[in-house]
Scaffold this active site. Structure first.
Site, PDB file in Angstrom:
ATOM      1  N   GLY A   1     -35.435  38.370 -20.996  1.00 43.94           N
ATOM      2  CA  GLY A   1     -33.993  38.204 -21.085  1.00 43.94           C
ATOM      3  C   GLY A   1     -33.383  38.122 -19.697  1.00 43.94           C
TER       4      GLY A   1
ATOM      5  N   GLN B   1     -26.780  38.611 -13.477  1.00 40.50           N
ATOM      6  CA  GLN B   1     -28.001  38.859 -12.715  1.00 40.50           C
ATOM      7  C   GLN B   1     -28.288  37.746 -11.712  1.00 40.50           C
ATOM      8  OE1 GLN B   1     -30.336  39.976 -16.467  1.00 40.50           O
ATOM      9  NE2 GLN B   1     -31.381  41.103 -14.825  1.00 40.50           N
TER      10      GLN B   1
ATOM     11  N   CYS C   1     -36.056  45.831 -16.213  1.00 39.93           N
ATOM     12  CA  CYS C   1     -34.992  44.881 -15.916  1.00 39.93           C
ATOM     13  C   CYS C   1     -35.387  44.058 -14.704  1.00 39.93           C
ATOM     14  CB  CYS C   1     -33.696  45.646 -15.647  1.00 39.93           C
ATOM     15  SG  CYS C   1     -32.283  44.604 -15.277  1.00 39.93           S
ATOM     16  N   LEU C   2     -35.127  42.756 -14.767  1.00 41.92           N
ATOM     17  CA  LEU C   2     -35.451  41.882 -13.638  1.00 41.92           C
ATOM     18  C   LEU C   2     -34.648  42.244 -12.389  1.00 41.92           C
ATOM     19  CD1 LEU C   2     -35.738  38.450 -15.480  1.00 41.92           C
ATOM     20  CD2 LEU C   2     -37.586  39.986 -14.753  1.00 41.92           C
TER      21      LEU C   2
ATOM     22  N   HIS D   1     -29.558  45.046 -24.462  1.00 39.55           N
ATOM     23  CA  HIS D   1     -29.746  45.222 -23.017  1.00 39.55           C
ATOM     24  C   HIS D   1     -28.978  44.139 -22.253  1.00 39.55           C
ATOM     25  CE1 HIS D   1     -32.459  46.028 -19.397  1.00 39.55           C
ATOM     26  NE2 HIS D   1     -31.963  44.840 -19.114  1.00 39.55           N
ATOM     27  N   GLU D   2     -29.098  42.887 -22.687  1.00 35.56           N
ATOM     28  CA  GLU D   2     -28.445  41.778 -21.996  1.00 35.56           C
ATOM     29  C   GLU D   2     -26.927  41.814 -22.177  1.00 35.56           C
ATOM     30  OE1 GLU D   2     -30.141  40.283 -19.820  1.00 35.56           O
ATOM     31  OE2 GLU D   2     -32.073  40.981 -20.556  1.00 35.56           O
TER      32      GLU D   2
ATOM     33  N   HIS E   1     -25.384  44.089 -19.741  1.00 28.86           N
ATOM     34  CA  HIS E   1     -25.178  43.469 -18.421  1.00 28.86           C
ATOM     35  C   HIS E   1     -23.799  42.821 -18.328  1.00 28.86           C
ATOM     36  CE1 HIS E   1     -28.815  43.836 -16.041  1.00 28.86           C
ATOM     37  NE2 HIS E   1     -29.567  43.473 -17.066  1.00 28.86           N
TER      38      HIS E   1
END
Length: 173
Positions: free
Chosen positions: A46, A51, A95-96, A137-138, A141
């Site tokens: 994701g 991000q 997380c990225l 989660h996304e 963000h």
């Protein structure tokens, strides 16, 4: 398609509340393609627009992780949880924007989300298992919330210090 640079925590853009998307031009499809390519390259399941430094309510995801599985890329613009189950699930999230750090986060086990696609068409779907965790989660963000915000302060501070050190090392090359 273009690979985009993924922001690393702490970065104030990761804590900003994103604005709704109102323009559904062809640039939106290009951004979606760039985000998917960036997510797959990372590799991740994701990615949210903030991000990559874009404070708009747009996410991409693909939770097919099986070797040889058929990818199921999704682009969700202005996603909103409209229902959540009472049942909870715990997943070891990463997380990225917080590379190599993982922690258990408890969330609703299933959610129903409404969103718009790249053409502005309204969509609605129920997600469970990893897909439910990922979409929540996304969406977090988009509201300036990171998975570490669910952790106890000491653990959150420890991870933040590690990310500050990583960013210093990356800046030195």
């Amino acid at each position: 398609m273009t690979l985009r640079k993924i922001l690393i925590h702490p970065d104030p853009r990761l804590k900003a509340k994103c604005t709704p998307v109102v323009d559904f031009s062809t640039d939106r499809a290009k951004l979606a393609d760039d985000m998917l390519e960036t997510m797959y390259h990372a590799p991740g399941i994701g990615l949210a627009a903030p991000q990559i430094g874009i404070t708009e309510r747009m996410i991409v995801m693909d939770c097919v992780k099986e070797e040889g599985g058929t990818p199921e890329p999704m682009v969700l613009i202005n996603p909103e949880v409209v229902w959540q189950s009472d049942e909870r699930s715990v997943y070891d999230e990463g997380c990225l924007s917080i590379p190599h750090q993982y922690a258990e986060v408890e969330r609703p086990a299933a959610v129903e989300v409404k969103w718009q696609d790249v053409d502005g068409k309204e969509r609605n779907e129920k997600f469970d298992e990893l897909w439910a965790t990922c979409v929540q989660h996304e969406i977090d963000h988009l509201d300036g919330k990171l998975f570490i915000d669910y952790l106890k302060p000491l653990k959150r501070q420890m991870i933040t210090r590690k990310m500050q050190k990583l960013k210093r090392e990356m800046a030195r090359g």
